[in-house]
Scaffold this active site. Structure first.
Site, PDB file in Angstrom:
ATOM      1  N   LEU A  79      88.776  59.692  24.409  1.00  0.00           N
ATOM      2  CA  LEU A  79      87.738  60.708  24.601  1.00  0.00           C
ATOM      3  C   LEU A  79      87.738  61.283  26.014  1.00  0.00           C
ATOM      4  O   LEU A  79      87.928  60.570  26.993  1.00  0.00           O
ATOM      5  CB  LEU A  79      86.367  60.093  24.291  1.00  0.00           C
ATOM      6  CG  LEU A  79      86.241  59.478  22.891  1.00  0.00           C
ATOM      7  CD1 LEU A  79      84.843  58.875  22.700  1.00  0.00           C
ATOM      8  CD2 LEU A  79      86.536  60.500  21.799  1.00  0.00           C
ATOM      9  N   HIS A 109      85.229  66.033  24.083  1.00  0.00           N
ATOM     10  CA  HIS A 109      84.564  65.264  23.017  1.00  0.00           C
ATOM     11  C   HIS A 109      83.091  65.033  23.374  1.00  0.00           C
ATOM     12  O   HIS A 109      82.214  65.103  22.505  1.00  0.00           O
ATOM     13  CB  HIS A 109      85.223  63.888  22.857  1.00  0.00           C
ATOM     14  CG  HIS A 109      86.653  63.937  22.415  1.00  0.00           C
ATOM     15  ND1 HIS A 109      87.702  63.653  23.250  1.00  0.00           N
ATOM     16  CD2 HIS A 109      87.195  64.225  21.210  1.00  0.00           C
ATOM     17  CE1 HIS A 109      88.838  63.758  22.578  1.00  0.00           C
ATOM     18  NE2 HIS A 109      88.565  64.115  21.343  1.00  0.00           N
ATOM     19  N   GLN A 162      97.895  63.017   9.461  1.00  0.00           N
ATOM     20  CA  GLN A 162      97.954  64.359  10.054  1.00  0.00           C
ATOM     21  C   GLN A 162      99.068  64.499  11.092  1.00  0.00           C
ATOM     22  O   GLN A 162      99.184  65.547  11.728  1.00  0.00           O
ATOM     23  CB  GLN A 162      96.593  64.766  10.610  1.00  0.00           C
ATOM     24  CG  GLN A 162      96.113  64.006  11.834  1.00  0.00           C
ATOM     25  CD  GLN A 162      94.690  64.367  12.199  1.00  0.00           C
ATOM     26  OE1 GLN A 162      93.744  63.923  11.558  1.00  0.00           O
ATOM     27  NE2 GLN A 162      94.502  65.180  13.232  1.00  0.00           N
ATOM     28  N   SER A 218      92.269  68.502  26.289  1.00  0.00           N
ATOM     29  CA  SER A 218      92.945  67.972  25.104  1.00  0.00           C
ATOM     30  C   SER A 218      93.489  66.590  25.451  1.00  0.00           C
ATOM     31  O   SER A 218      93.962  66.375  26.577  1.00  0.00           O
ATOM     32  CB  SER A 218      94.113  68.891  24.726  1.00  0.00           C
ATOM     33  OG  SER A 218      95.004  68.221  23.853  1.00  0.00           O
TER      34      SER A 218
HETATM   35  O1  PAF Z   1      90.261  67.082  15.851  1.00  0.00           O
HETATM   36  C1  PAF Z   1      90.512  65.866  15.697  1.00  0.00           C
HETATM   37  O2  PAF Z   1      90.340  65.047  16.611  1.00  0.00           O
HETATM   38  C2  PAF Z   1      91.014  65.372  14.353  1.00  0.00           C
HETATM   39  O3  PAF Z   1      91.851  66.317  13.760  1.00  0.00           O
HETATM   40  C3  PAF Z   1      89.880  64.966  13.398  1.00  0.00           C
HETATM   41  C4  PAF Z   1      88.984  66.129  13.057  1.00  0.00           C
HETATM   42  C5  PAF Z   1      89.044  63.860  14.032  1.00  0.00           C
HETATM   43  C6  PAF Z   1      90.472  64.428  12.088  1.00  0.00           C
HETATM   44  O4  PAF Z   1      91.289  63.325  12.306  1.00  0.00           O
END
Ligand code: PAF
Length: 287
Positions: A37, A41, A65, A189
């Site tokens: 984080l 965030h 993902q 990021s």
């Molecule tokens: O944006 C992110 O950190 C991720 O794509 C998420 C939305 C937590 C899904 O894993």
């Protein structure tokens, strides 16, 4: 010393905690994250606090993902640091499911939105959005919060999530939070962590160039000419450009010629092996 923050690892325990708040008539916001984080965030947590009484943050580095050649294994993980930051930010509960809780043996469902995910980041990252859509659907259903907050930095992701919530009638309000930037304009990021010192010096040029494209569009220049000029500038500065695109901010449809209404200038580039994305809003200047 700050009191230790409450954490749960299972859907059952998450639902037990959420049910207590519901019984007390309290509203709940979920902030899904993959951990590591940063201030971006924490700004999502701040937005969540402005919208609900109780805040749940989930931390799960979602393997589905990431592509086979992407950074799942080396994605930064810092649970102790994350919990300290979330305590400080006033989070009430952190949900940290393990792999078996999210994808038990025999898991077979995929949530896919081909029309929104075949281009832009979806073209370079096949299956990425299917992984995001599937895990976010699960998190939303597991937590059953009133609100869930996502950052505008992942703009295509945000629209994918809004669409799946509409299509699947998930009873949650998706709230978009603005991009948080370093002083030099670089969007925060977790992947900035990978940049070498010289790449870090170059990285803010992405935002500068997208902003220039946005300004040119606002003053009446066409989408093709401005985005090509943006791509050319970025390449000249050492970026490998995936795309610079001007899109409808609601549907992501490509726009052509001078813009007649709001638009989003979106870009994805590589610096070395690090992929960076960013976007800026624009609209025609009233003349
Ligand atoms: O944006 C992110 O950190 C991720 O794509 C998420 C939305 C937590 C899904 O894993």
């Amino acid at each position: 010393m700050a009191a230790s923050i409450a954490t749960v690892q299972t859907v059952k325990d998450l639902r037990t905690e959420v049910a207590k708040w519901r019984k007390a008539g309290e509203t709940i916001a979920l902030v899904p994250t993959m951990g590591a984080l940063h201030a971006g965030h924490l700004s999502l947590v701040a937005v969540a606090k402005s919208r609900a009484k109780r805040i749940v943050v989930s931390i799960f580095v979602n393997p589905t993902q990431f592509g086979p050649k992407e950074d799942f294994k080396r994605y930064p993980r810092d649970e102790a640091g994350d919990l300290a930051k979330l305590t400080q930010a006033g989070t009430h509960l952190v949900y940290i499911p393990d792999m078996e809780e999210m994808y038990p043996q025999g898991f077979a469902t995929k949530v896919s939105l081909p029309s929104l995910t075949e281009d832009l980041c979806g073209a370079a990252r096949p299956n990425h959005f299917e992984g995001v859509a599937t895990v976010v659907t699960k998190l939303l259903l597991q937590c059953a919060s009133d609100v869930a907050v996502f950052g505008e930095k992942d703009y295509q992701q945000l629209l994918v999530i809004k669409q799946l919530v509409r299509d699947l009638n998930i009873p949650v309000e998706i709230v978009a939070a603005p991009i948080v930037r370093e002083e030099d304009g670089l969007a925060l990021s977790s992947r900035n962590f990978y940049l070498s010192p010289s790449e870090r010096t170059t990285a803010p040029i992405l935002h500068q160039v997208l902003s220039e494209v946005a300004t040119a569009l606002a003053s009446g220049e066409g989408c093709d000419a401005t985005s090509s000029a943006g791509r050319f500038k970025l390449e000249g500065k050492g970026f490998r450009v995936d795309y610079v695109a001007v899109r409808d901010p609601e549907t992501l449809a490509p726009l052509f010629g001078p813009i007649r209404g709001p638009a989003r200038v979106m870009g994805a580039v590589y610096l070395g092996t690090t992929r960076l994305i960013d976007n800026v809003p624009t609209a025609p200047k009233s003349r």
